[in-house]
Design a protein around this motif. Structure first.
Motif, short mmCIF file in Angstrom:
data_model
loop_
_atom_site.label_atom_id
_atom_site.label_comp_id
_atom_site.label_asym_id
_atom_site.label_seq_id
_atom_site.Cartn_x
_atom_site.Cartn_y
_atom_site.Cartn_z
N LEU A 40 0.79 -1.22 0.00
CA LEU A 40 0.00 0.00 0.00
C LEU A 40 0.82 1.27 0.00
O LEU A 40 0.32 2.31 -0.38
N GLY A 41 2.05 1.21 0.44
CA GLY A 41 2.81 2.43 0.62
C GLY A 41 2.24 3.18 1.81
O GLY A 41 1.80 2.58 2.77
N THR A 42 2.23 4.50 1.76
CA THR A 42 1.66 5.28 2.84
C THR A 42 0.34 5.86 2.39
O THR A 42 0.26 6.49 1.34
N VAL A 43 -0.69 5.66 3.19
CA VAL A 43 -2.03 6.09 2.86
C VAL A 43 -2.54 6.99 3.97
O VAL A 43 -2.44 6.65 5.14
N HIS A 44 -3.09 8.13 3.61
CA HIS A 44 -3.63 9.06 4.59
C HIS A 44 -5.06 8.66 4.95
O HIS A 44 -5.89 8.50 4.08
N MET A 45 -5.31 8.47 6.23
CA MET A 45 -6.65 8.16 6.72
C MET A 45 -7.21 9.41 7.38
O MET A 45 -6.88 9.69 8.53
N PRO A 46 -8.00 10.20 6.68
CA PRO A 46 -8.50 11.45 7.25
C PRO A 46 -9.37 11.21 8.48
O PRO A 46 -10.06 10.20 8.55
N LYS A 47 -9.32 12.15 9.42
CA LYS A 47 -10.16 12.03 10.61
C LYS A 47 -11.62 12.28 10.26
O LYS A 47 -12.51 11.64 10.77
N GLN A 48 -11.88 13.25 9.43
CA GLN A 48 -13.24 13.57 9.00
C GLN A 48 -13.21 14.01 7.55
O GLN A 48 -12.29 14.69 7.13
N GLN A 49 -14.19 13.63 6.80
CA GLN A 49 -14.34 14.11 5.44
C GLN A 49 -15.79 13.92 5.03
O GLN A 49 -16.55 13.26 5.70
N GLY A 50 -16.15 14.51 3.90
CA GLY A 50 -17.52 14.37 3.41
C GLY A 50 -17.79 12.95 2.96
O GLY A 50 -16.88 12.18 2.68
N ARG A 51 -19.05 12.62 2.89
CA ARG A 51 -19.42 11.28 2.43
C ARG A 51 -19.19 11.14 0.94
O ARG A 51 -19.47 12.04 0.17
N MET A 52 -18.69 9.99 0.54
CA MET A 52 -18.47 9.71 -0.87
C MET A 52 -19.77 9.20 -1.48
O MET A 52 -20.56 8.53 -0.82
N ALA A 53 -19.96 9.49 -2.77
CA ALA A 53 -21.14 9.01 -3.47
C ALA A 53 -21.08 7.49 -3.60
O ALA A 53 -20.00 6.91 -3.71
N LEU A 54 -22.24 6.85 -3.61
CA LEU A 54 -22.30 5.41 -3.81
C LEU A 54 -22.09 5.10 -5.28
O LEU A 54 -22.40 5.91 -6.15
N ASN A 55 -21.57 3.92 -5.57
CA ASN A 55 -21.27 3.52 -6.94
C ASN A 55 -22.25 2.51 -7.52
O ASN A 55 -22.22 2.24 -8.72
N TYR A 56 -23.09 1.90 -6.69
CA TYR A 56 -24.06 0.93 -7.17
C TYR A 56 -25.17 0.78 -6.13
O TYR A 56 -25.03 1.18 -4.98
N VAL A 57 -26.29 0.22 -6.55
CA VAL A 57 -27.44 0.03 -5.69
C VAL A 57 -27.07 -0.88 -4.52
O VAL A 57 -26.40 -1.89 -4.70
N ASN A 58 -27.48 -0.50 -3.33
CA ASN A 58 -27.24 -1.26 -2.09
C ASN A 58 -25.78 -1.35 -1.68
O ASN A 58 -25.41 -2.22 -0.90
N GLN A 59 -24.93 -0.45 -2.18
CA GLN A 59 -23.54 -0.41 -1.73
C GLN A 59 -23.52 0.03 -0.27
O GLN A 59 -24.16 1.00 0.09
N PRO A 60 -22.79 -0.67 0.61
CA PRO A 60 -22.67 -0.19 1.99
C PRO A 60 -21.93 1.15 2.00
O PRO A 60 -20.88 1.27 1.37
N PRO A 61 -22.47 2.16 2.67
CA PRO A 61 -21.77 3.45 2.72
C PRO A 61 -20.39 3.30 3.34
O PRO A 61 -20.18 2.48 4.23
N MET A 62 -19.44 4.09 2.84
CA MET A 62 -18.10 4.07 3.41
C MET A 62 -18.05 4.97 4.64
O MET A 62 -18.86 5.88 4.80
N ILE A 63 -17.09 4.71 5.50
CA ILE A 63 -16.95 5.44 6.77
C ILE A 63 -16.11 6.69 6.52
O ILE A 63 -14.95 6.57 6.10
N PRO A 64 -16.63 7.89 6.82
CA PRO A 64 -15.90 9.13 6.53
C PRO A 64 -14.97 9.59 7.65
O PRO A 64 -14.69 10.77 7.77
N HIS A 65 -14.53 8.67 8.50
CA HIS A 65 -13.62 9.02 9.59
C HIS A 65 -12.75 7.82 9.93
O HIS A 65 -13.02 6.70 9.52
N SER A 66 -11.68 8.07 10.66
CA SER A 66 -10.79 6.99 11.07
C SER A 66 -11.49 6.08 12.09
O SER A 66 -12.27 6.55 12.91
N VAL A 67 -11.22 4.80 12.02
CA VAL A 67 -11.77 3.84 12.99
C VAL A 67 -10.65 3.21 13.81
O VAL A 67 -10.85 2.19 14.46
N ASP A 68 -9.48 3.84 13.79
CA ASP A 68 -8.35 3.32 14.55
C ASP A 68 -8.70 3.25 16.03
O ASP A 68 -9.18 4.22 16.61
N GLY A 69 -8.50 2.10 16.62
CA GLY A 69 -8.77 1.91 18.04
C GLY A 69 -10.22 1.55 18.35
O GLY A 69 -10.56 1.34 19.51
#
Length: 145
Positions: A40-69
């Motif tokens: 993966l290299g280094t990937v930035h996990m933002p603490k907060q960001q806007g919700r991303m648009a869904l790409n298909y019907v019934n796609q589980p929404p992505m989490i717009p914040h870090s879940v570390d811990g």
């Protein structure tokens, strides 16, 4: 009794598969908000960001914040502290979908169904990572950016 045994078996299998995937991918989640891994290299996990648009019907929404811990075990689910039926009004977080309270037979339960309890099986944190494998996926018509 049968449902309890099935739930315990599914929980154990989920933990086993998750551990194996993390080990084989070389991902060290303790480095959050940055995830370091050989592929993966280094990937930035933002603490907060806007919700991303869904790409298909019934796609589980992505989490717009870090879940570390975040702890999700058979006894506790950190996600429900903000997204649960009793807490979402005070936290402003989206409420858990009513579908998460139905068992496999369609019966409505008082609590989140065991098959929907481990949130990170379907919902994943958003990140600015480049794809590991090139693909030609395009969102369904009317979905995506």
């Amino acid at each position: 009794m049968k449902n309890k045994m099935l739930f315990q078996w599914m929980a154990a299998l989920t933990l086993l598969v998750s551990g194996a995937l993390w080990a084989t991918n070389g991902v060290d989640l303790s480095q959050s908000p940055e995830v370091s891994g050989t592929k993966l290299g280094t990937v930035h996990m933002p603490k907060q960001q806007g919700r991303m648009a869904l790409n298909y019907v019934n796609q589980p929404p992505m989490i717009p914040h870090s879940v570390d811990g975040y702890q999700v075990s058979k006894n506790t689910n950190r996600c429900l502290a903000c997204h649960g039926v009793q807490s979402y009004r005070t936290t402003g977080a989206p409420r858990v979908s009513p579908t998460h309270f139905m068992d496999s037979d369609g019966k409505v339960l008082a609590d989140v169904a065991p098959r929907r309890y481990f949130c990170l099986q379907c919902h994943v944190p958003q990140t600015d990572a480049a794809p590991i494998v090139e693909n030609t996926f395009t969102p369904s018509k009317g979905f995506g950016n």
